[in-house]
Design an enzyme around this catalytic site. Structure first.
Site, PDB file in Angstrom:
ATOM      1  N   ASP A  97      51.054 -39.931 -53.188  1.00  0.00           N
ATOM      2  CA  ASP A  97      51.423 -41.140 -53.198  1.00  0.00           C
ATOM      3  C   ASP A  97      50.668 -42.211 -51.842  1.00  0.00           C
ATOM      4  O   ASP A  97      50.062 -40.910 -51.422  1.00  0.00           O
ATOM      5  CB  ASP A  97      53.808 -41.679 -52.921  1.00  0.00           C
ATOM      6  CG  ASP A  97      53.445 -43.075 -52.785  1.00  0.00           C
ATOM      7  OD1 ASP A  97      53.092 -43.726 -53.478  1.00  0.00           O
ATOM      8  OD2 ASP A  97      54.377 -43.313 -52.613  1.00  0.00           O
ATOM      9  N   SER A 100      54.502 -41.722 -63.725  1.00  0.00           N
ATOM     10  CA  SER A 100      55.423 -41.283 -63.443  1.00  0.00           C
ATOM     11  C   SER A 100      56.030 -41.795 -64.898  1.00  0.00           C
ATOM     12  O   SER A 100      55.203 -42.806 -65.521  1.00  0.00           O
ATOM     13  CB  SER A 100      56.781 -41.774 -62.589  1.00  0.00           C
ATOM     14  OG  SER A 100      56.578 -42.859 -62.459  1.00  0.00           O
ATOM     15  N   ARG A 154      55.215 -35.103 -49.716  1.00  0.00           N
ATOM     16  CA  ARG A 154      54.781 -36.701 -50.529  1.00  0.00           C
ATOM     17  C   ARG A 154      54.186 -37.431 -49.706  1.00  0.00           C
ATOM     18  O   ARG A 154      54.594 -36.643 -48.215  1.00  0.00           O
ATOM     19  CB  ARG A 154      56.532 -37.046 -51.018  1.00  0.00           C
ATOM     20  CG  ARG A 154      56.569 -38.385 -51.064  1.00  0.00           C
ATOM     21  CD  ARG A 154      57.634 -39.998 -51.135  1.00  0.00           C
ATOM     22  NE  ARG A 154      57.484 -40.856 -52.319  1.00  0.00           N
ATOM     23  CZ  ARG A 154      57.149 -41.424 -53.363  1.00  0.00           C
ATOM     24  NH1 ARG A 154      59.089 -40.978 -53.439  1.00  0.00           N
ATOM     25  NH2 ARG A 154      57.194 -42.718 -53.337  1.00  0.00           N
ATOM     26  N   ARG A 169      61.547 -39.784 -50.321  1.00  0.00           N
ATOM     27  CA  ARG A 169      61.931 -39.831 -51.666  1.00  0.00           C
ATOM     28  C   ARG A 169      61.659 -38.869 -52.264  1.00  0.00           C
ATOM     29  O   ARG A 169      59.921 -39.066 -52.631  1.00  0.00           O
ATOM     30  CB  ARG A 169      62.148 -41.379 -51.848  1.00  0.00           C
ATOM     31  CG  ARG A 169      61.226 -42.233 -52.505  1.00  0.00           C
ATOM     32  CD  ARG A 169      62.144 -43.168 -52.599  1.00  0.00           C
ATOM     33  NE  ARG A 169      61.029 -44.148 -52.743  1.00  0.00           N
ATOM     34  CZ  ARG A 169      60.667 -45.457 -51.988  1.00  0.00           C
ATOM     35  NH1 ARG A 169      61.346 -45.471 -50.932  1.00  0.00           N
ATOM     36  NH2 ARG A 169      59.817 -46.414 -52.109  1.00  0.00           N
ATOM     37  N   ASN A 220      56.277 -45.632 -64.017  1.00  0.00           N
ATOM     38  CA  ASN A 220      54.578 -46.109 -64.145  1.00  0.00           C
ATOM     39  C   ASN A 220      54.554 -46.571 -65.634  1.00  0.00           C
ATOM     40  O   ASN A 220      53.629 -47.746 -64.797  1.00  0.00           O
ATOM     41  CB  ASN A 220      53.535 -44.810 -63.632  1.00  0.00           C
ATOM     42  CG  ASN A 220      53.880 -44.622 -62.138  1.00  0.00           C
ATOM     43  OD1 ASN A 220      53.127 -43.244 -62.187  1.00  0.00           O
ATOM     44  ND2 ASN A 220      54.697 -45.425 -60.951  1.00  0.00           N
ATOM     45  N   TRP A 221      55.542 -46.446 -66.331  1.00  0.00           N
ATOM     46  CA  TRP A 221      54.759 -47.354 -67.275  1.00  0.00           C
ATOM     47  C   TRP A 221      55.006 -48.729 -67.249  1.00  0.00           C
ATOM     48  O   TRP A 221      54.884 -49.628 -68.156  1.00  0.00           O
ATOM     49  CB  TRP A 221      55.576 -46.882 -68.725  1.00  0.00           C
ATOM     50  CG  TRP A 221      55.331 -45.823 -69.004  1.00  0.00           C
ATOM     51  CD1 TRP A 221      55.821 -44.064 -69.346  1.00  0.00           C
ATOM     52  CD2 TRP A 221      53.458 -45.308 -69.833  1.00  0.00           C
ATOM     53  NE1 TRP A 221      54.813 -43.320 -70.046  1.00  0.00           N
ATOM     54  CE2 TRP A 221      53.734 -44.257 -69.781  1.00  0.00           C
ATOM     55  CE3 TRP A 221      52.432 -45.815 -69.815  1.00  0.00           C
ATOM     56  CZ2 TRP A 221      52.304 -43.058 -70.842  1.00  0.00           C
ATOM     57  CZ3 TRP A 221      51.341 -45.328 -70.668  1.00  0.00           C
ATOM     58  CH2 TRP A 221      51.564 -44.423 -71.043  1.00  0.00           C
TER      59      TRP A 221
END
Ligand code: FPP
Length: 261
Positions: free
Chosen positions: A31, A76, A200, A206, A79-80
């Site tokens: 990220d 993910s 992450r 998260r 993410n679409w």
């Protein structure tokens, strides 16, 4: 810091990490690409492009350290929903990566795998992905690199539940035979060990629908470094942090100490 000094720091950290316990499987939520780019007045896609360089650096370092599995959250299921242009640019980058990494993966004995609802990917990604999976599957491998693509953990568990239900309905499976292994075999990550460490980058704390089943006992590490800057040093620092932790798997500290002599 000068390049020479940076290289010496990296070598010292690498030597320190090599002396410790190396996790079998590390999974990463990559990220912070968009924010990294925006902070420099660049388009978000420039962050994803720079992020691809971190993918290369981290994969190479992981392989050198002897990890047996590295899993990267590259796109993910959610993410679409991003703007069409950004989704298109990410698909282009993935295609570019798949077309350019063949020698790197083969020479380093890395097998490429993918986990997710792959049917949703455009053919310009699906085809080189299938090709590279095929090529690397036929060779001896020392590490499995899994790209989580069009991946969501809840979607994956629903998919596994449907597969179990249809086998039970057809009489191929007794309901009582359903256990963790049977469910695990129907996950998109089937065959991979559970991750020991989930990292992450980018400052958020998260899991964002990533490996929720598989990470039941994983150590979690959240770092502020944006993914484009993570590179080898980020992985090595994360492993050093992991090596300082005690994993108890529900047992007491004394039991764990007794088991390790
Ligand atoms: C999250 O950052 C990252 C992604 C949605 C895509 C990750 C893709 C890459 C690193 C490059 C392509 C992948 C490979 C395997 C070559 P974000 O955009 O959500 O960052 P932000 O939170 O700062 O907006």
């Amino acid at each position: 810091m000068k390049d020479g000094a940076r290289a010496r720091d990296l070598d010292a950290l690498r030597a320190e990490v090599r002396r410790g316990r190396i996790p079998a499987h590390v999974a990463i939520v990559m990220d912070g690409n968009g924010r990294w780019a925006e902070a420099r007045g660049l388009p978000r896609v420039a962050g994803h492009r720079e992020g691809s360089e971190s993918v290369r650096a981290v994969t190479r370092e992981a392989r050198k350290l002897g990890l047996s599995a590295l899993t990267l959250y590259a796109f993910s299921a959610q993410n679409w929903l991003r703007p069409r242009d950004e989704v298109g640019a990410l698909m282009d980058l993935l295609r570019e990566y798949l077309l350019s990494e063949r020698a790197e993966l083969c020479d380093n004995q890395i097998r490429l795998e993918a986990a997710g609802d792959l049917a949703r990917l455009p053919s310009r990604v699906r085809e080189p992905l299938a090709e590279l999976r095929g090529v690397t599957a036929g060779r001896p491998a020392r590490m499995v690199l899994t790209l989580a693509l069009s991946y969501g953990s809840r979607e994956e568990i629903v998919h596994a539940a449907r597969s179990l239900a249809s086998d039970v309905a057809a009489g191929r499976l007794a309901a009582e035979a359903i256990d963790e292994e049977e469910l695990g075999r129907r996950l998109w990550t089937a065959g991979l060990p559970d991750p020991d460490l989930v990292i992450r980058t980018g400052g958020e704390r998260r899991l964002s629908n990533y490996l929720l089943w598989q990470a039941a006992y994983a150590e979690l590490l959240f770092v502020d470094t944006p993914w484009p800057e993570f590179r080898e040093i980020g992985l090595l620092s994360a492993l050093r942090d992991f090596q300082r932790r005690e994993r108890r798997f529900g047992k007491t500290s004394a039991q764990v100490a007794a088991e390790h002599g």
